[in-house]
Design an enzyme around this catalytic site. Sequence first.
Site, short mmCIF file in Angstrom:
data_model
loop_
_atom_site.label_atom_id
_atom_site.label_comp_id
_atom_site.label_asym_id
_atom_site.label_seq_id
_atom_site.Cartn_x
_atom_site.Cartn_y
_atom_site.Cartn_z
N HIS A 221 -43.00 20.44 -19.36
CA HIS A 221 -43.98 19.55 -18.75
C HIS A 221 -44.70 18.68 -19.76
CE1 HIS A 221 -46.14 17.70 -15.53
NE2 HIS A 221 -47.17 17.73 -16.34
N TYR A 225 -45.60 14.01 -20.76
CA TYR A 225 -46.71 13.20 -21.28
C TYR A 225 -46.35 12.57 -22.62
CZ TYR A 225 -48.84 15.26 -17.35
OH TYR A 225 -49.06 15.66 -16.07
N HIS A 372 -39.21 11.81 -7.45
CA HIS A 372 -40.45 11.86 -8.26
C HIS A 372 -40.20 11.40 -9.68
CE1 HIS A 372 -43.89 13.48 -10.43
NE2 HIS A 372 -43.09 14.29 -11.07
N PHE A 373 -39.19 11.99 -10.33
CA PHE A 373 -39.09 11.67 -11.76
C PHE A 373 -38.41 10.34 -12.03
CE2 PHE A 373 -34.74 12.97 -12.48
CZ PHE A 373 -34.53 14.22 -11.93
N HIS A 374 -37.78 9.73 -10.98
CA HIS A 374 -37.30 8.36 -11.22
C HIS A 374 -38.45 7.36 -11.09
CE1 HIS A 374 -33.31 10.14 -11.15
NE2 HIS A 374 -32.94 9.07 -11.80
N ARG A 435 -30.82 19.01 -4.88
CA ARG A 435 -30.54 18.23 -6.09
C ARG A 435 -29.48 18.97 -6.90
NH1 ARG A 435 -35.21 19.45 -10.54
NH2 ARG A 435 -33.89 18.11 -11.78
N ARG A 436 -28.96 18.32 -7.96
CA ARG A 436 -28.01 18.97 -8.87
C ARG A 436 -26.86 19.61 -8.10
NH1 ARG A 436 -32.14 21.81 -13.29
NH2 ARG A 436 -32.24 19.96 -14.60
FE1 HAS Z 1 -43.68 15.52 -12.75
C1 HAS Z 1 -41.12 17.72 -11.92
C2 HAS Z 1 -45.96 17.58 -11.20
C3 HAS Z 1 -46.27 13.49 -13.77
C4 HAS Z 1 -41.50 13.83 -14.84
N1 HAS Z 1 -41.72 15.71 -13.25
C5 HAS Z 1 -40.84 16.69 -12.80
C6 HAS Z 1 -39.52 16.47 -13.38
C7 HAS Z 1 -39.63 15.41 -14.26
C8 HAS Z 1 -41.01 14.94 -14.14
C9 HAS Z 1 -38.54 14.83 -15.18
O1 HAS Z 1 -46.11 20.42 -10.13
C10 HAS Z 1 -38.25 17.28 -13.06
C11 HAS Z 1 -38.01 18.35 -14.08
C12 HAS Z 1 -36.74 19.09 -13.64
O2 HAS Z 1 -35.65 18.60 -13.98
O3 HAS Z 1 -36.85 20.09 -12.93
N2 HAS Z 1 -45.69 15.50 -12.50
C13 HAS Z 1 -46.45 16.42 -11.80
C14 HAS Z 1 -47.84 16.02 -11.78
C15 HAS Z 1 -47.93 14.87 -12.52
C16 HAS Z 1 -46.58 14.55 -12.97
C17 HAS Z 1 -48.99 16.73 -11.10
N3 HAS Z 1 -43.84 13.96 -14.01
C18 HAS Z 1 -44.99 13.27 -14.32
C19 HAS Z 1 -44.73 12.24 -15.31
C20 HAS Z 1 -43.39 12.35 -15.61
C21 HAS Z 1 -42.85 13.43 -14.80
C22 HAS Z 1 -45.79 11.31 -15.88
C23 HAS Z 1 -42.55 11.58 -16.55
C24 HAS Z 1 -42.98 10.53 -17.27
N4 HAS Z 1 -43.56 17.26 -11.74
C25 HAS Z 1 -44.62 17.99 -11.24
C26 HAS Z 1 -44.14 19.26 -10.71
C27 HAS Z 1 -42.78 19.30 -10.91
C28 HAS Z 1 -42.44 18.05 -11.55
C29 HAS Z 1 -44.93 20.36 -10.09
C30 HAS Z 1 -41.81 20.45 -10.56
C31 HAS Z 1 -41.24 20.23 -9.19
C32 HAS Z 1 -40.24 21.33 -8.93
O4 HAS Z 1 -40.57 22.21 -8.13
O5 HAS Z 1 -39.16 21.33 -9.56
C33 HAS Z 1 -49.23 14.13 -12.81
O6 HAS Z 1 -49.37 13.90 -14.19
C34 HAS Z 1 -49.28 12.82 -12.04
C35 HAS Z 1 -50.62 12.14 -12.22
C36 HAS Z 1 -50.55 10.70 -11.78
C37 HAS Z 1 -51.31 10.16 -10.79
C38 HAS Z 1 -51.14 8.69 -10.44
C39 HAS Z 1 -52.22 7.81 -11.04
C40 HAS Z 1 -51.97 6.38 -10.62
C41 HAS Z 1 -51.74 5.36 -11.54
C42 HAS Z 1 -51.40 3.95 -11.07
C43 HAS Z 1 -52.08 3.61 -9.75
C44 HAS Z 1 -51.58 2.32 -9.22
C45 HAS Z 1 -52.33 1.57 -8.39
C46 HAS Z 1 -51.69 0.39 -7.75
C47 HAS Z 1 -53.75 1.90 -8.11
C48 HAS Z 1 -52.29 10.97 -10.04
C49 HAS Z 1 -51.88 5.54 -13.01
C50 HAS Z 1 -52.19 -0.86 -8.34
C51 HAS Z 1 -51.83 -2.00 -7.43
C52 HAS Z 1 -51.73 -3.32 -7.84
C53 HAS Z 1 -51.30 -4.30 -6.81
C54 HAS Z 1 -52.03 -3.74 -9.24
CU CU Z 2 -44.20 19.32 -14.72
#
Ligand code: HAS
Ligand code: CU
Length: 553
Positions: A221, A225, A372-374, A435-436
């Site tokens: 995880h 970051y 999610h991760f894409h 998946r996978r």
């Molecule tokens: Fe994740 C699985 C939870 C962030 C990548 N994640 C993965 C896997 C990858 C990955 C590669 O809790 C698969 C691993 C595998 O092969 O099994 N992830 C999270 C959470 C966050 C999170 C809570 N992940 C990321 C980031 C990644 C990434 C960053 C890569 C760069 N993830 C998980 C969990 C799994 C998981 C479980 C396991 C699932 C399972 O069961 O296998 C947090 O850090 C996310 C926080 C982000 C936010 C969004 C903030 C919003 C922003 C922009 C807002 C845009 C606006 C629109 C307002 C809360 C910054 C503006 C509009 C305009 C018009 C200008």
């Molecule tokens: Cu994670």
Amino acid sequence: MASEGGARFAFEDKISRAALVFAFLMLAVGGLFGITQLLARTPYAPQFISAKTYYTILTGHGVFLAIVWTAFFIVAFSNYVITRELGVNLSRTLLGFGALLAIVGSLIAGLAILSGKAAVLYTFYAPLKAHPAFYLGAAILIIGTWLIGAAYFKAYLQWKKANPSKEIPLGTMGILATWIVWFEATPPLAFMVLKDLVPMALWGKSVDVLETRTYFWYFGHPLVYFWIIPAVTYWYHILPKLAGGRVFSRTMAKVAFILFILASTPVGVHHQFVDPGISNIAKFVHTVFTFIVATPSLLTAFNVLATLEIAGRMRGGKGFLGWLKTLPWREPAFSAGVLAFIIFGFGGISGVVNASYIVNYIVHNTVWVVGHFHLTVGTAATLTFMGASYLMIPALFGRSIYSQALARAQPFVWFIGMSIFSFSLHTAGLLGVPRRTYNVMYAGNAPDAWIPLLLAAALGGIVFASSGAVFVFNALASILAGPRINPHPKPNLAELVDDEEVGPAGALDRLSIWLLLALALIVFAYAIPFYEIYSTGLSLVPPVTPEGLRLTG
Ligand code: HAS
Ligand code: CU
């Protein structure tokens, strides 16, 4: 005033050029694998690869993109920001030898994958066993990155000694946070690879599945970051200046970097919610930390959105959303960064869903996670890195982008294709599509509802993969044959990187204190699962190979 520093940073720029070209080549190969595996598992598509090939190229897709493309881009970006913002050279020994080890390690592991002897996926869960070269290459790559990371800290300490009362410049703070997280995350992985996986591969040592998985996700995880913090650094430090503004709150940006340092690592068990042998207490503690580590991203959402609005209004934007129109969407370095930021909003939402213990039971191991991760590493990080490349190629190679028209369209095509691909997969995941999995039609017994979603995902994948191919073509064509430029045209990366607002150092700049607190949180969060694993005793199983699993097809 940051200098373009061509002659002064000739060695660092040479390493950056090599790292960038290697990153683009990995992006090309990994991307090719991605579209191949997607089409192979699309309903009605001809089964043109075997199961064994599917798992080999899925391993290559994950390793070459999630690990190698990202890491080598981040090295080139880190080199540039640290040298131009601090005006300090990097240690030739650390940077040069580290880069050499990192490339050699990647090639050794990559060749093991391409030889078909390492179909263990990028998570290389034991007891699935790969050729020893795969683990050896991984270990060499990690040691190489440690030397490179050490070069950045050495340069920072040198700058700090000469500027004891100055605050850390914003770009440098992001790069240091990136590499602090890397140093938090990688030692236990290296320990597990050397303690268990190399002996398993060399002489069939039996291993404990839960123990090795826990070590992997300890690393897995915070790895995310390591990917996203450089993108956030670009959104805070470069994007605003491309729009003629500046970041809304430097303090909030630095608080976000500190929260990433504190909470990136004590969360890995959220990948193991379905693992038996880890208690609900441990899973609950990691859930709490997971929601804490979502906070810096939410701060980023607000800070960057406010930054964009201020810049848009400074450019004459009026009304509730009129400021959007006036932003420089025709500049690919800007549009790629903002589109990546918007998509990260959705990737973050699905991440928070993943982190919800009960809901995770529904989405875990489905294509929801792939969606999610894409959105996260596949777009928030990757599309930002593509945007930054449109500035780094002129800055490092002295050549302008080969086709501005292609560069202008590419981020938007990626955004559209990825949106179709990812939202289809999120929905399909909720319907249980795994998946996978080499073939999801289950001999014609798959639910009808899956079909249109998987076809839509294939369409989206073809669209964003073509955008990726255009990016790689344009990047390599620029490097090889882009019009030579002298002096650098606007926007000039050296000017953008420069932090003109450095003030006096404050509590947020006391990185050693924040690092000590981070280590304390890690010990607290991981003492529970590891105590449970070691106190109940290990259940060792012998290694298996994909052949040993007698894959059909
Ligand atoms: Fe994740 C699985 C939870 C962030 C990548 N994640 C993965 C896997 C990858 C990955 C590669 O809790 C698969 C691993 C595998 O092969 O099994 N992830 C999270 C959470 C966050 C999170 C809570 N992940 C990321 C980031 C990644 C990434 C960053 C890569 C760069 N993830 C998980 C969990 C799994 C998981 C479980 C396991 C699932 C399972 O069961 O296998 C947090 O850090 C996310 C926080 C982000 C936010 C969004 C903030 C919003 C922003 C922009 C807002 C845009 C606006 C629109 C307002 C809360 C910054 C503006 C509009 C305009 C018009 C200008
Ligand atoms: Cu994670």
